[in-house]
Scaffold this motif. Structure first.
Motif, PDB file in Angstrom:
ATOM      1  N   LYS A  82       0.969  -1.001  -0.197  1.00 20.30           N
ATOM      2  CA  LYS A  82      -0.082  -0.007  -0.001  1.00 20.30           C
ATOM      3  C   LYS A  82       0.862   1.194  -0.244  1.00 20.30           C
ATOM      4  CE  LYS A  82      -0.652   0.082   4.955  1.00 20.30           C
ATOM      5  NZ  LYS A  82      -1.557   0.183   6.098  1.00 20.30           N
ATOM      6  N   SER A  83       0.156   2.263  -0.409  1.00 12.73           N
ATOM      7  CA  SER A  83       0.737   3.522  -0.427  1.00 12.73           C
ATOM      8  C   SER A  83       0.901   4.318   0.918  1.00 12.73           C
ATOM      9  CB  SER A  83       0.110   4.609  -1.252  1.00 12.73           C
ATOM     10  OG  SER A  83      -0.729   5.195  -0.708  1.00 12.73           O
ATOM     11  N   VAL A  84       1.711   5.168   1.101  1.00  8.74           N
ATOM     12  CA  VAL A  84       2.027   6.186   2.347  1.00  8.74           C
ATOM     13  C   VAL A  84       0.660   7.039   2.556  1.00  8.74           C
ATOM     14  CG1 VAL A  84       4.431   5.755   2.612  1.00  8.74           C
ATOM     15  CG2 VAL A  84       3.318   7.704   1.455  1.00  8.74           C
ATOM     16  N   LYS A  85       0.416   7.528   3.517  1.00  4.28           N
ATOM     17  CA  LYS A  85      -0.625   8.625   3.908  1.00  4.28           C
ATOM     18  C   LYS A  85       0.084   9.919   4.302  1.00  4.28           C
ATOM     19  CE  LYS A  85      -3.784   5.490   3.216  1.00  4.28           C
ATOM     20  NZ  LYS A  85      -3.544   4.595   2.015  1.00  4.28           N
ATOM     21  N   ARG A  86       0.410  10.715   3.290  1.00  2.56           N
ATOM     22  CA  ARG A  86       0.965  12.066   3.655  1.00  2.56           C
ATOM     23  C   ARG A  86      -0.026  13.198   3.310  1.00  2.56           C
ATOM     24  NH1 ARG A  86       5.667   9.594   1.153  1.00  2.56           N
ATOM     25  NH2 ARG A  86       4.854  10.919  -0.524  1.00  2.56           N
ATOM     26  N   ASN A  87      -1.118  13.016   2.779  1.00  5.93           N
ATOM     27  CA  ASN A  87      -2.260  13.715   2.480  1.00  5.93           C
ATOM     28  C   ASN A  87      -1.508  15.106   1.455  1.00  5.93           C
ATOM     29  OD1 ASN A  87      -4.751  14.844   2.345  1.00  5.93           O
ATOM     30  ND2 ASN A  87      -4.295  16.330   3.993  1.00  5.93           N
ATOM     31  N   VAL A  88      -0.801  14.614   0.721  1.00  6.47           N
ATOM     32  CA  VAL A  88       0.092  15.336  -0.094  1.00  6.47           C
ATOM     33  C   VAL A  88      -0.445  15.104  -1.765  1.00  6.47           C
ATOM     34  CG1 VAL A  88       2.116  16.177  -1.273  1.00  6.47           C
ATOM     35  CG2 VAL A  88       2.148  15.720   0.980  1.00  6.47           C
ATOM     36  N   GLY A  89      -0.923  16.172  -2.450  1.00  2.00           N
ATOM     37  CA  GLY A  89      -1.461  16.114  -3.807  1.00  2.00           C
ATOM     38  C   GLY A  89      -2.018  17.071  -4.464  1.00  2.00           C
ATOM     39  N   GLU A  90      -2.249  17.145  -5.953  1.00  2.00           N
ATOM     40  CA  GLU A  90      -2.651  18.224  -6.380  1.00  2.00           C
ATOM     41  C   GLU A  90      -3.683  17.696  -7.341  1.00  2.00           C
ATOM     42  OE1 GLU A  90       0.376  21.785  -7.489  1.00  2.00           O
ATOM     43  OE2 GLU A  90       1.527  19.849  -7.696  1.00  2.00           O
ATOM     44  N   ARG A  91      -4.864  18.661  -7.310  1.00  2.92           N
ATOM     45  CA  ARG A  91      -5.917  18.063  -8.213  1.00  2.92           C
ATOM     46  C   ARG A  91      -6.278  19.239  -9.117  1.00  2.92           C
ATOM     47  NH1 ARG A  91     -11.844  16.979  -5.443  1.00  2.92           N
ATOM     48  NH2 ARG A  91     -12.479  17.066  -7.668  1.00  2.92           N
ATOM     49  N   ASP A  92      -7.009  18.727 -10.359  1.00  4.05           N
ATOM     50  CA  ASP A  92      -7.504  19.732 -11.143  1.00  4.05           C
ATOM     51  C   ASP A  92      -6.474  20.450 -11.636  1.00  4.05           C
ATOM     52  OD1 ASP A  92     -10.344  18.735 -10.746  1.00  4.05           O
ATOM     53  OD2 ASP A  92     -10.489  20.120  -9.096  1.00  4.05           O
ATOM     54  N   LEU A  93      -5.321  19.808 -12.397  1.00  2.00           N
ATOM     55  CA  LEU A  93      -4.405  20.603 -13.214  1.00  2.00           C
ATOM     56  C   LEU A  93      -3.868  19.615 -14.226  1.00  2.00           C
ATOM     57  CD1 LEU A  93      -0.899  20.050 -11.333  1.00  2.00           C
ATOM     58  CD2 LEU A  93      -2.950  18.948 -10.610  1.00  2.00           C
ATOM     59  N   GLN A  94      -3.384  20.357 -15.192  1.00  2.00           N
ATOM     60  CA  GLN A  94      -2.806  19.608 -16.252  1.00  2.00           C
ATOM     61  C   GLN A  94      -1.791  18.543 -15.803  1.00  2.00           C
ATOM     62  OE1 GLN A  94      -1.934  21.455 -20.252  1.00  2.00           O
ATOM     63  NE2 GLN A  94       0.199  20.667 -19.812  1.00  2.00           N
ATOM     64  N   VAL A  95      -1.631  17.274 -16.210  1.00  2.00           N
ATOM     65  CA  VAL A  95      -1.220  15.944 -15.642  1.00  2.00           C
ATOM     66  C   VAL A  95      -0.349  15.292 -16.939  1.00  2.00           C
ATOM     67  CG1 VAL A  95      -2.194  15.594 -13.563  1.00  2.00           C
ATOM     68  CG2 VAL A  95      -2.711  14.319 -15.502  1.00  2.00           C
ATOM     69  N   ASP A  96       0.929  14.798 -16.528  1.00  2.00           N
ATOM     70  CA  ASP A  96       1.426  13.963 -17.761  1.00  2.00           C
ATOM     71  C   ASP A  96       1.311  12.671 -17.439  1.00  2.00           C
ATOM     72  OD1 ASP A  96       3.514  12.700 -19.255  1.00  2.00           O
ATOM     73  OD2 ASP A  96       4.835  14.456 -19.001  1.00  2.00           O
ATOM     74  N   ILE A  97       0.595  12.041 -18.218  1.00  2.00           N
ATOM     75  CA  ILE A  97       0.373  10.554 -18.161  1.00  2.00           C
ATOM     76  C   ILE A  97       1.355   9.823 -19.318  1.00  2.00           C
ATOM     77  CG2 ILE A  97      -1.394   8.751 -18.044  1.00  2.00           C
ATOM     78  CD1 ILE A  97      -1.539  10.549 -16.028  1.00  2.00           C
ATOM     79  N   ALA A  98       2.415   9.445 -18.870  1.00  2.00           N
ATOM     80  CA  ALA A  98       3.300   8.542 -19.667  1.00  2.00           C
ATOM     81  C   ALA A  98       3.708   9.703 -20.997  1.00  2.00           C
ATOM     82  CB  ALA A  98       2.823   7.396 -20.363  1.00  2.00           C
ATOM     83  N   GLY A  99       4.044  10.908 -20.798  1.00  2.00           N
ATOM     84  CA  GLY A  99       4.308  11.605 -22.072  1.00  2.00           C
ATOM     85  C   GLY A  99       3.136  12.474 -22.692  1.00  2.00           C
ATOM     86  N   VAL A 100       1.845  12.027 -22.157  1.00  2.00           N
ATOM     87  CA  VAL A 100       0.753  12.834 -22.606  1.00  2.00           C
ATOM     88  C   VAL A 100      -0.106  13.744 -21.945  1.00  2.00           C
ATOM     89  CG1 VAL A 100      -1.482  12.125 -23.786  1.00  2.00           C
ATOM     90  CG2 VAL A 100       0.215  10.571 -24.366  1.00  2.00           C
ATOM     91  N   MET A 101      -0.287  14.821 -22.205  1.00  2.00           N
ATOM     92  CA  MET A 101      -0.913  15.873 -21.199  1.00  2.00           C
ATOM     93  C   MET A 101      -2.380  15.748 -21.277  1.00  2.00           C
ATOM     94  SD  MET A 101       2.051  16.769 -20.399  1.00  2.00           S
ATOM     95  CE  MET A 101       1.615  18.205 -19.369  1.00  2.00           C
ATOM     96  N   VAL A 102      -3.077  15.540 -20.146  1.00  2.00           N
ATOM     97  CA  VAL A 102      -4.355  15.325 -19.900  1.00  2.00           C
ATOM     98  C   VAL A 102      -4.798  16.571 -18.794  1.00  2.00           C
ATOM     99  CG1 VAL A 102      -6.128  13.995 -18.883  1.00  2.00           C
ATOM    100  CG2 VAL A 102      -4.087  12.858 -19.863  1.00  2.00           C
ATOM    101  N   ARG A 103      -5.780  17.333 -19.368  1.00  2.00           N
ATOM    102  CA  ARG A 103      -6.304  18.484 -18.789  1.00  2.00           C
ATOM    103  C   ARG A 103      -7.743  18.123 -18.018  1.00  2.00           C
ATOM    104  NH1 ARG A 103      -4.391  19.470 -23.526  1.00  2.00           N
ATOM    105  NH2 ARG A 103      -2.686  20.794 -23.708  1.00  2.00           N
ATOM    106  N   PRO A 104      -8.104  18.804 -16.730  1.00  2.00           N
ATOM    107  CA  PRO A 104      -9.416  18.462 -16.520  1.00  2.00           C
ATOM    108  C   PRO A 104     -10.460  18.516 -17.427  1.00  2.00           C
ATOM    109  CG  PRO A 104      -7.944  19.875 -14.858  1.00  2.00           C
ATOM    110  CD  PRO A 104      -7.347  19.815 -16.414  1.00  2.00           C
TER     111      PRO A 104
END
Length: 164
Positions: free
Chosen positions: A123-145
């Motif tokens: 399982k992952s850790v729980k640090r409550n770190v992240g960002e939502r609703d932004l452009q992300v890079d998925i394997a070199g392909v940009m995805v926008r909300p």
């Protein structure tokens, strides 16, 4: 809705040429109970911490697809069986994980589409770190909300607007 990613690509070659329709690399494996899914993207950027994944999947999905930029990490899982059930219960169409999942037998029972790089038992850790609703890079392909995600047995597409 029934569609085929191959047909979408064939019918929209001009959109591919202009970058309005993008094809993710063929590195994602299917883990969810639905082999085909589509919906507008809700984007999330995290690294080896799935606290925000649970927070978002606890919202009403309304047929959307959670796109998780996990940095491509294969050191732990960001989605497991409980989150698959939560996604189904709350009406999410799918989850795309640029990272790993676990509890694959449970995920296969959830009536939600799930794509990820691999399975990992930790399982992952729980640090409550992240960002939502932004452009992300998925394997070199940009995805926008809000962009449309189309996934089936042949691949995963990202479109600026609905195509089917």
């Amino acid at each position: 809705m029934t569609f085929a990613t191959t047909d979408i690509c064939d019918a929209n070659e001009d959109f591919i040429a202009r970058g309005e329709l993008r094809v993710l690399p063929p590195i994602f494996k299917a883990y969810g109970g639905l082999s085909q899914f589509s919906g507008p993207a809700v984007t999330l950027k995290v690294f080896e911490d799935n606290t925000w994944v649970r927070t978002i999947l606890d919202e009403a999905g309304q047929g959307r697809v959670l796109v998780i930029d996990g940095g491509g990490s294969t050191r732990c899982a960001l989605v497991g069986g409980n989150l698959g059930v939560l996604a189904q219960k709350n009406g999410w169409a799918g989850i795309l994980v640029y990272g790993c999942v676990r509890d694959t037998l449970e995920l296969a029972q959830a009536q939600v589409g799930i794509r990820a790089l691999a399975a990992h038992p930790q399982k992952s850790v729980k640090r409550n770190v992240g960002e939502r609703d932004l452009q992300v890079d998925i394997a070199g392909v940009m995805v926008r909300p809000g962009e449309m995600i189309y996934a089936d047995e042949d691949g995963v597409l990202v479109a600026r607007k609905p195509l089917v």
